[in-house]
Design a protein around this motif. Structure first.
Motif, PDB file in Angstrom:
ATOM      1  N   GLY A 252       3.228  -1.139 -14.880  1.00 44.57           N
ATOM      2  CA  GLY A 252       3.954  -2.010 -15.790  1.00 44.57           C
ATOM      3  C   GLY A 252       4.984  -1.250 -16.572  1.00 44.57           C
ATOM      4  N   LEU A 253       4.717  -1.086 -17.883  1.00 42.05           N
ATOM      5  CA  LEU A 253       5.708  -0.536 -18.798  1.00 42.05           C
ATOM      6  C   LEU A 253       6.025   0.920 -18.505  1.00 42.05           C
ATOM      7  N   VAL A 254       4.978   1.723 -18.327  1.00 39.26           N
ATOM      8  CA  VAL A 254       5.191   3.172 -18.185  1.00 39.26           C
ATOM      9  C   VAL A 254       5.315   3.563 -16.704  1.00 39.26           C
ATOM     10  N   ARG A 255       4.365   3.168 -15.945  1.00 38.22           N
ATOM     11  CA  ARG A 255       4.375   3.540 -14.519  1.00 38.22           C
ATOM     12  C   ARG A 255       4.978   2.416 -13.661  1.00 38.22           C
ATOM     13  N   SER A 256       5.446   2.780 -12.510  1.00 35.38           N
ATOM     14  CA  SER A 256       6.055   1.794 -11.606  1.00 35.38           C
ATOM     15  C   SER A 256       5.042   0.728 -11.211  1.00 35.38           C
ATOM     16  N   ARG A 257       5.586  -0.482 -11.033  1.00 31.54           N
ATOM     17  CA  ARG A 257       4.699  -1.564 -10.604  1.00 31.54           C
ATOM     18  C   ARG A 257       4.367  -1.402  -9.121  1.00 31.54           C
ATOM     19  N   THR A 258       3.108  -1.545  -8.836  1.00 30.72           N
ATOM     20  CA  THR A 258       2.640  -1.481  -7.441  1.00 30.72           C
ATOM     21  C   THR A 258       1.755  -2.679  -7.172  1.00 30.72           C
ATOM     22  N   VAL A 259       1.446  -2.864  -5.892  1.00 31.92           N
ATOM     23  CA  VAL A 259       0.526  -3.932  -5.527  1.00 31.92           C
ATOM     24  C   VAL A 259      -0.621  -3.356  -4.727  1.00 31.92           C
ATOM     25  N   GLU A 260      -1.728  -4.024  -4.815  1.00 27.26           N
ATOM     26  CA  GLU A 260      -2.920  -3.585  -4.087  1.00 27.26           C
ATOM     27  C   GLU A 260      -3.373  -4.737  -3.203  1.00 27.26           C
ATOM     28  N   LEU A 261      -3.643  -4.437  -1.920  1.00 25.82           N
ATOM     29  CA  LEU A 261      -4.126  -5.478  -1.016  1.00 25.82           C
ATOM     30  C   LEU A 261      -5.135  -4.855  -0.063  1.00 25.82           C
ATOM     31  N   ALA A 262      -5.918  -5.707   0.536  1.00 25.63           N
ATOM     32  CA  ALA A 262      -6.969  -5.229   1.431  1.00 25.63           C
ATOM     33  C   ALA A 262      -6.367  -4.531   2.650  1.00 25.63           C
ATOM     34  N   GLN A 263      -7.115  -3.526   3.145  1.00 26.13           N
ATOM     35  CA  GLN A 263      -6.650  -2.771   4.308  1.00 26.13           C
ATOM     36  C   GLN A 263      -6.395  -3.690   5.504  1.00 26.13           C
ATOM     37  N   GLU A 264      -7.261  -4.669   5.714  1.00 32.89           N
ATOM     38  CA  GLU A 264      -7.122  -5.610   6.844  1.00 32.89           C
ATOM     39  C   GLU A 264      -5.833  -6.413   6.720  1.00 32.89           C
ATOM     40  N   ASP A 265      -5.504  -6.872   5.471  1.00 36.10           N
ATOM     41  CA  ASP A 265      -4.276  -7.633   5.282  1.00 36.10           C
ATOM     42  C   ASP A 265      -3.041  -6.753   5.487  1.00 36.10           C
ATOM     43  N   PHE A 266      -3.137  -5.479   5.035  1.00 37.36           N
ATOM     44  CA  PHE A 266      -2.010  -4.550   5.191  1.00 37.36           C
ATOM     45  C   PHE A 266      -1.707  -4.316   6.677  1.00 37.36           C
ATOM     46  N   GLU A 267      -2.784  -4.115   7.467  1.00 38.84           N
ATOM     47  CA  GLU A 267      -2.599  -3.910   8.901  1.00 38.84           C
ATOM     48  C   GLU A 267      -2.023  -5.167   9.547  1.00 38.84           C
ATOM     49  N   GLY A 268      -2.448  -6.349   9.065  1.00 38.53           N
ATOM     50  CA  GLY A 268      -1.920  -7.599   9.596  1.00 38.53           C
ATOM     51  C   GLY A 268      -0.441  -7.743   9.333  1.00 38.53           C
ATOM     52  N   ILE A 269       0.007  -7.357   8.113  1.00 40.63           N
ATOM     53  CA  ILE A 269       1.436  -7.436   7.784  1.00 40.63           C
ATOM     54  C   ILE A 269       2.246  -6.497   8.670  1.00 40.63           C
TER      55      ILE A 269
END
Length: 410
Positions: A252-269
């Motif tokens: 958010g404010l200090v560190r860059s915004r990132t997203v977290e998603l399941a490994q299975e969904d990441f491989e699907g994308i």
């Protein structure tokens, strides 16, 4: 008097193989019943010692001598085929050596007129009713162009071909009249049509069937492409849609915004991205191929339409010839009935006349050609007279040869 006959016909690439099969007797003909297979071994080629592949030989000439900058069109005329012959009476009066000399002189005439290198075969057929020769010419000009139009584009050329051919063979000692041009209205032209129209209709029907088979194959190919595109789309259904993937935001404010998603969904994308790119490429390829196939299908439809019209025209022409034949037959019967009591042995004369005409046409004399026994007897009398004349000619030639030999000995 017999005629010196020479005809020319143009052939494009798809028709060359059929000419090769016919000339070299590679298959048994289902349409030409006049071929006597037992005599096919007597056929010979004046320019080749063994059978050749016509397409390969034509392409060889083009590769070696074609100088054009543009690629040769697919529908270009690649072969001009001449038929050289006369009637059966003419050949019956020649011994085998003279018959061969007639064909050899005919080839020399064509070589001198259209180029020696252009002549690729000269096949003599002796297994049909009347000996004849097929001469194949690749129409390459002296400038290195494949252009049949430059050789035969003018109507006067075919008329001059008849004139010059007759002039050549008569100079070489063959007693023949000039052949009649195909554009003149006369009984020989109608007879020629009557003999060939059935064969041409059959050829067109076979060509139309091939085009329809090509069309069915093309339609099947298009459906196959559409099915493969559909399968590619369905193959992605087992992967979760991007909008359905659960994502947790971090930072958010200090560190860059990132997203977290399941490994299975990441491989699907990742899979979706790869397949999407592949699908896009294949889709473009298939779309181009599909357009080509549609255009080809349209061309086939046009060709089928043209062939159908030509087929219908030939059928109408055939019907007209049948009506003409019926008219002539009935007229002859009326004449016979009128004169049979006024002229002695009139039916004998009719039979002799029929036999003479059939003999000039190179046809066999069959009972179906004669209406009664009196006509048959007249035909038999004609055959006896002809055989006697033939024997007298042989005796006369023998005496002339003996006199020449005696003169040389003196």
């Amino acid at each position: 008097m017999s005629f010196a006959v020479i005809h020319m016909k143009k052939f494009k690439s798809p028709d060359v193989k059929g000419m090769q099969i016919h000339n070299q007797r590679e298959k048994e003909s289902q349409t030409n019943m006049d071929i006597d297979k037992e005599r096919s071994s007597l056929n010979y080629d004046l320019l080749n010692h063994a059978p050749i592949d016509y397409d390969e030989r034509i392409q060889q000439e083009i590769d070696e001598r074609y100088l054009g900058e543009r690629a040769i069109r697919k529908d270009a005329v690649r072969l001009c085929s001449f038929v050289v012959t006369s009637d059966k009476t003419f050949f019956d009066g020649l011994d085998p050596q003279e018959e061969k000399r007639f064909f050899e002189e005919s080839v020399k005439f064509l070589q001198d007129r259209y180029g020696e290198k252009n002549m690729v075969y000269a096949v003599v057929h002796k297994d049909e009713k009347t000996p004849h020769m097929h001469v194949g010419m690749v129409p390459i000009t002296s400038e290195g162009k494949l252009a049949a139009k430059q050789f035969f584009g003018k109507k006067t050329e075919l008329q001059q071909l008849q004139d010059k051919f007759h002039e050549h063979v008569t100079k070489k000692g063959f007693d023949l009249e000039r052949g009649v041009s195909s554009d003149r209205k006369h009984i020989e032209a109608n007879r020629f049509k009557a003999l060939t129209v059935k064969e041409e209709v059959k050829s067109l029907e076979n060509e139309l069937k091939e085009k329809l088979d090509d069309k069915q194959s093309l339609e099947k190919s298009v459906k196959d492409i559409e099915g493969r595109l559909s399968d590619l789309g369905k193959s992605l259904n087992h992967i979760k849609k991007v909008d359905e993937v659960e994502v947790k935001e971090k930072g958010g404010l200090v560190r860059s915004r990132t997203v977290e998603l399941a490994q299975e969904d990441f491989e699907g994308i990742k899979t979706l991205a790869k397949v999407s790119e592949s699908l896009k490429i294949k889709s473009e390829q298939f779309e181009g191929y599909w357009i080509q196939e549609v255009q080809k299908n349209d061309r086939l439809k046009d060709e089928n339409s043209i062939l159908k019209k030509e087929n219908d025209r030939l059928r109408d022409e055939n019907k007209e010839l049948v009506r003409e034949n019926t008219f002539l037959t009935r007229t002859l019967e009326k004449v016979k009935n009128y004169y049979k009591d006024k002229v002695k042995d009139f039916s004998h004369h009719v039979g002799a006349f029929k036999a003479q005409v059939l003999d000039k046409m190179g046809e066999r004399l069959l009972k179906k050609h004669f209406t009664d026994e009196q006509e048959v007897n007249g035909a038999q009398i004609f055959l006896k007279v002809k055989e006697n004349e033939k024997q007298e000619k042989k005796v006369s030639r023998g005496k002339e040869a003996k006199n020449r030999n005696d003169g040389m000995e003196r």
